[in-house]
Design a protein around this motif. Structure first.
Motif, PDB file in Angstrom:
ATOM      1  N   LYS A 165      -7.220   2.996  -0.474  1.00  0.00           N
ATOM      2  CA  LYS A 165      -8.573   2.591  -0.087  1.00  0.00           C
ATOM      3  C   LYS A 165      -9.201   1.585  -1.045  1.00  0.00           C
ATOM      4  CE  LYS A 165      -9.548   7.011   2.225  1.00  0.00           C
ATOM      5  NZ  LYS A 165     -10.437   8.204   2.244  1.00  0.00           N
ATOM      6  N   ASP A 207      -4.582   6.319  -2.729  1.00  0.00           N
ATOM      7  CA  ASP A 207      -5.025   6.601  -1.354  1.00  0.00           C
ATOM      8  C   ASP A 207      -5.096   5.350  -0.494  1.00  0.00           C
ATOM      9  OD1 ASP A 207      -7.276   5.313  -2.279  1.00  0.00           O
ATOM     10  OD2 ASP A 207      -8.604   7.070  -2.137  1.00  0.00           O
ATOM     11  N   ASP A 236      -1.322  -7.297   7.140  1.00  0.00           N
ATOM     12  CA  ASP A 236      -0.668  -6.297   7.977  1.00  0.00           C
ATOM     13  C   ASP A 236       0.832  -6.577   7.923  1.00  0.00           C
ATOM     14  OD1 ASP A 236       0.618  -5.480  10.685  1.00  0.00           O
ATOM     15  OD2 ASP A 236      -1.238  -4.335  10.623  1.00  0.00           O
ATOM     16  N   ARG A 259       0.426  -2.077   4.575  1.00  0.00           N
ATOM     17  CA  ARG A 259      -0.298  -3.258   4.127  1.00  0.00           C
ATOM     18  C   ARG A 259       0.338  -3.816   2.857  1.00  0.00           C
ATOM     19  NH1 ARG A 259      -6.754  -1.760   4.982  1.00  0.00           N
ATOM     20  NH2 ARG A 259      -6.672  -1.667   7.262  1.00  0.00           N
ATOM     21  N   SER A 286       0.850  -1.183   0.000  1.00  0.00           N
ATOM     22  CA  SER A 286       0.000   0.000   0.000  1.00  0.00           C
ATOM     23  C   SER A 286       0.890   1.238   0.000  1.00  0.00           C
ATOM     24  CB  SER A 286      -0.917  -0.001   1.218  1.00  0.00           C
ATOM     25  OG  SER A 286      -0.155   0.029   2.414  1.00  0.00           O
ATOM     26  N   PRO A 288     -11.580  -1.527   3.831  1.00  0.00           N
ATOM     27  CA  PRO A 288     -11.811  -0.743   5.052  1.00  0.00           C
ATOM     28  C   PRO A 288     -10.493  -0.253   5.663  1.00  0.00           C
ATOM     29  CG  PRO A 288     -13.077  -2.794   5.080  1.00  0.00           C
ATOM     30  CD  PRO A 288     -12.111  -2.894   3.935  1.00  0.00           C
ATOM     31  N   ALA A 289     -10.570   0.891   6.305  1.00  0.00           N
ATOM     32  CA  ALA A 289      -9.386   1.434   6.980  1.00  0.00           C
ATOM     33  C   ALA A 289      -8.999   0.589   8.175  1.00  0.00           C
ATOM     34  CB  ALA A 289      -9.637   2.875   7.404  1.00  0.00           C
ATOM     35  N   SER A 290     -10.004  -0.001   8.843  1.00  0.00           N
ATOM     36  CA  SER A 290      -9.744  -0.861   9.990  1.00  0.00           C
ATOM     37  C   SER A 290     -10.864  -1.863  10.111  1.00  0.00           C
ATOM     38  CB  SER A 290      -9.633  -0.048  11.287  1.00  0.00           C
ATOM     39  OG  SER A 290     -10.867   0.608  11.554  1.00  0.00           O
ATOM     40  N   LYS A 336     -13.254  -2.129  -2.392  1.00  0.00           N
ATOM     41  CA  LYS A 336     -13.085  -1.119  -1.350  1.00  0.00           C
ATOM     42  C   LYS A 336     -12.514  -1.790  -0.104  1.00  0.00           C
ATOM     43  CE  LYS A 336     -14.458   2.669  -3.340  1.00  0.00           C
ATOM     44  NZ  LYS A 336     -13.492   3.779  -3.565  1.00  0.00           N
ATOM     45  N   ASP A 369       1.201   3.707   1.975  1.00  0.00           N
ATOM     46  CA  ASP A 369       1.827   4.052   3.259  1.00  0.00           C
ATOM     47  C   ASP A 369       2.725   2.945   3.788  1.00  0.00           C
ATOM     48  OD1 ASP A 369       0.055   2.126   4.144  1.00  0.00           O
ATOM     49  OD2 ASP A 369      -1.062   3.453   5.495  1.00  0.00           O
TER      50      ASP A 369
END
Length: 580
Positions: free
Chosen positions: A557, A555, A531, A517, A512, A574-576, A572, A514
């Motif tokens: 997402k 982004d 993770d 992930r 990902s 989820p953020a968490s 899509k 950032d």
């Protein structure tokens, strides 16, 4: 819109045994051999009413109106080939339903023929059961059974035969030409392991190499494992040493991977299944690769239908002209500024395209099929991974070769930059990955932890992690501490292989934006979100029979996936996870 016609046809696939090795030793001789093959075979194909559909490097795709014409032509081709040094070919023949669209032929008939061709002995002809039955009323032909094969993409096992008449080698020649040493000894040890024995000799090694699950009898007992060969992969093995206890509730399952050491023990699986997705669009055949544009407004996909398609994510439609290779597209990537796309294909080229109008900016010619492409973070260079064992850096502005990277001893499949652009990682068919210094082209580190083909490699944006994926059963998805990687004592921090439950390989892996992930795309069907710090499986993107590739949106997402079912899907993420 390309008009398509459905018909019954006899499909013939051929390839030259040992061609990759010849190409690496003597490129001029390899090219001369392909030219000689064309000059020799094309008139004979015409004579039997065949269609010369496509040349794929050293391989040929032909079609005929009947099984009899196809097999008669195949016999002639083998006899003609005997007169040319080095022209040692395998031929596969199957009759089935195909769709003819423009210059392409698609469908199950093509799929089956391509899967059985590698099972033929060198100098021989492999036949599907359908073709063997078509020959039953022609006493001049005789055949021998190789066994039942569970072919990739085919629901029922297919019995495969060898043509044994016309002075052609039968099933026993598969071992004679492929296995050195005492056949009797190998046959004895193979029988004790329960592998397929044909005509009193073991066929396990040669047939597993060809890429098929084989069965030894009518009860369907698994005997030998393998994998499809449209993409040169190594054999996979039956379920074995990894132990697992699992309940129907994923949150209570535990798995222990015995492949690694200490830190490679898998954590508890609390993954959440995601089944809600949007089908963005569809190719005419399997989709091999996807890549998001840097602004998140565009997505590019490449597929076996030779096409590179650009998708508008706001409208959900394919826009702009079709960008097309002359053979299958294996990989795509967007430039950092979003103005260009690079794609690599089986036509021995990587092509730089203009996003604005789909025009060709540069065509980068290679010695073999291109399996990996990547723009440098500064957008000034493109790295490619290709046959026979090449990793190459190209200048985007001029299309000239900047430098080669020499060190792989097998086909190079994947290539990626670190976020600073000063290091490159590449992986090959022997399971080796090499870390290169971009500036001087020197190998900084060579690691051979994987024991089979390595298809994917990615360095996290923060430079902390390296992920590698491949065809090993127990080493097919590994996560490394890239900052502290040491070639002399290299062990992964996380071995995530057991997360992809079946024995199929993991074709692609990427981080990902950032770096927290990781997404892995497996031939077992799902894409999995991990993770990175903990190695925990977060989400399973369900509903696929198999995947070639995946990518995160800028982004983080959304994940795009490239599927065996010809679709590009958007998921899509989820953020968490709630409740965990």
């Amino acid at each position: 819109m390309v008009e398509s016609t459905r018909k019954l046809a006899a499909i013939v696939f051929t390839d030259i045994a040992g061609f990759t090795e010849l190409s690496s030793r003597n490129e001029a001789a390899a090219l001369a051999l392909v030219t000689k093959q064309r000059e020799l075979f094309q008139p004979k194909v015409d004579e039997f009413g065949g269609r010369w559909l496509k040349e794929m490097g050293d391989g040929l795709l032909l079609s005929f109106d009947s099984s009899l014409n196809a097999v008669n032509c195949a016999v002639w081709l083998q006899h003609l080939a005997r007169n040319v040094e080095g022209l040692n070919i395998r031929i596969g023949v199957h009759t089935g339903d195909v769709v003819i669209a423009g210059g392409d032929v698609l469908g199950d008939g093509v799929n089956v023929a391509s899967r059985i061709e590698p099972l033929a002995p060198v100098g021989g002809v492999a036949l599907s059961k359908k073709v063997q039955l078509d020959l039953a009323s022609h006493p001049e032909f005789s055949t021998g059974s190789i066994g039942l094969a569970d072919l990739k993409g085919v629901n029922e096992p297919v019995e495969v035969f060898c043509l044994t008449s016309h002075e052609l080698p039968g099933p026993e020649a598969i071992v004679a030409s492929s296995v050195k040493g005492s056949i009797a000894n190998r046959s004895s040890s193979a029988a004790s392991r329960g592998v397929l024995v044909v005509g009193g000799v073991v066929a396990a090694v040669a047939l597993a190499f060809a890429g098929i699950w084989f069965f030894g009898g009518s009860n369907g007992e698994e005997k030998v494992a393998g994998k499809e060969t449209d993409r040169p992969k190594t054999a996979k093995t039956p379920p074995g040493n990894s132990t697992a206890t699992q309940t129907s509730d994923n949150s209570k399952s535990t798995q222990t991977d015995t492949a690694g050491k200490g830190s490679t023990k898998k954590p508890v699986d609390r993954s959440v299944a995601i089944q809600d997705f949007k089908v963005l669009g569809q190719h005419q055949n399997q989709v091999r690769s996807v890549s998001f544009g840097p602004n998140g407004k565009w997505l590019v996909s490449g597929g076996i239908d030779n096409e590179v398609l650009l998708w508008n994510l706001k409208t959900g439609k394919q826009e702009g002209p079709s960008m097309k290779h002359s053979d299958e597209v294996n990989c795509v990537d967007f430039s950092p500024d979003g103005t260009m796309i690079v794609s690599g294909g089986d036509d021995n080229s990587a092509i730089l395209w203009s996003v604005k109008n789909g025009s060709v900016i540069h065509r980068l010619t290679h010695r073999g099929a291109v399996w990996g492409v990547a723009f440098s973070p500064d957008g000034q260079s493109v790295a490619t991974a290709s046959a026979p064992q090449d990793v190459t850096l190209w200048r985007v502005k001029t299309g000239e070769k900047e430098r080669p990277f020499t060190g792989h001893n097998e086909l190079a499949y994947c290539v990626a930059f670190n976020s600073h652009g000063d290091q490159i990682v590449s992986g090959d068919g022997m399971g080796t990955f090499i870390i290169w210094n971009r500036k001087n082209g020197a190998p900084e580190m060579t690691i051979s932890k994987h024991k089979k083909t390595l298809y994917g490699a990615s360095i996290s944006p923060n430079g902390k992690w390296l992920a590698t994926s491949g065809d090993d059963k127990k080493l097919k998805l590994l996560l490394w501490d890239f900052k502290n990687l040491n070639a002399e004592n290299a062990e992964p921090v996380h071995n995530l292989s057991a997360g992809h439950a079946r024995d199929d390989g993991v074709n692609w892996v990427t981080f990902s934006p950032d770096g927290s992930r990781l997404v892995s795309a497996g031939e077992d069907g799902p894409a999995i979100i991990w993770d990175v710090e903990t190695g925990e499986k977060l989400y399973v993107l369900e509903g696929y029979d198999g995947l070639w590739g995946a990518d995160f949106s800028p982004d983080g997402k959304t994940v795009a996936t490239a599927g065996f079912d010809n679709t590009v899907r958007l998921w899509k993420i989820p953020a968490s996870r709630t409740g965990n």
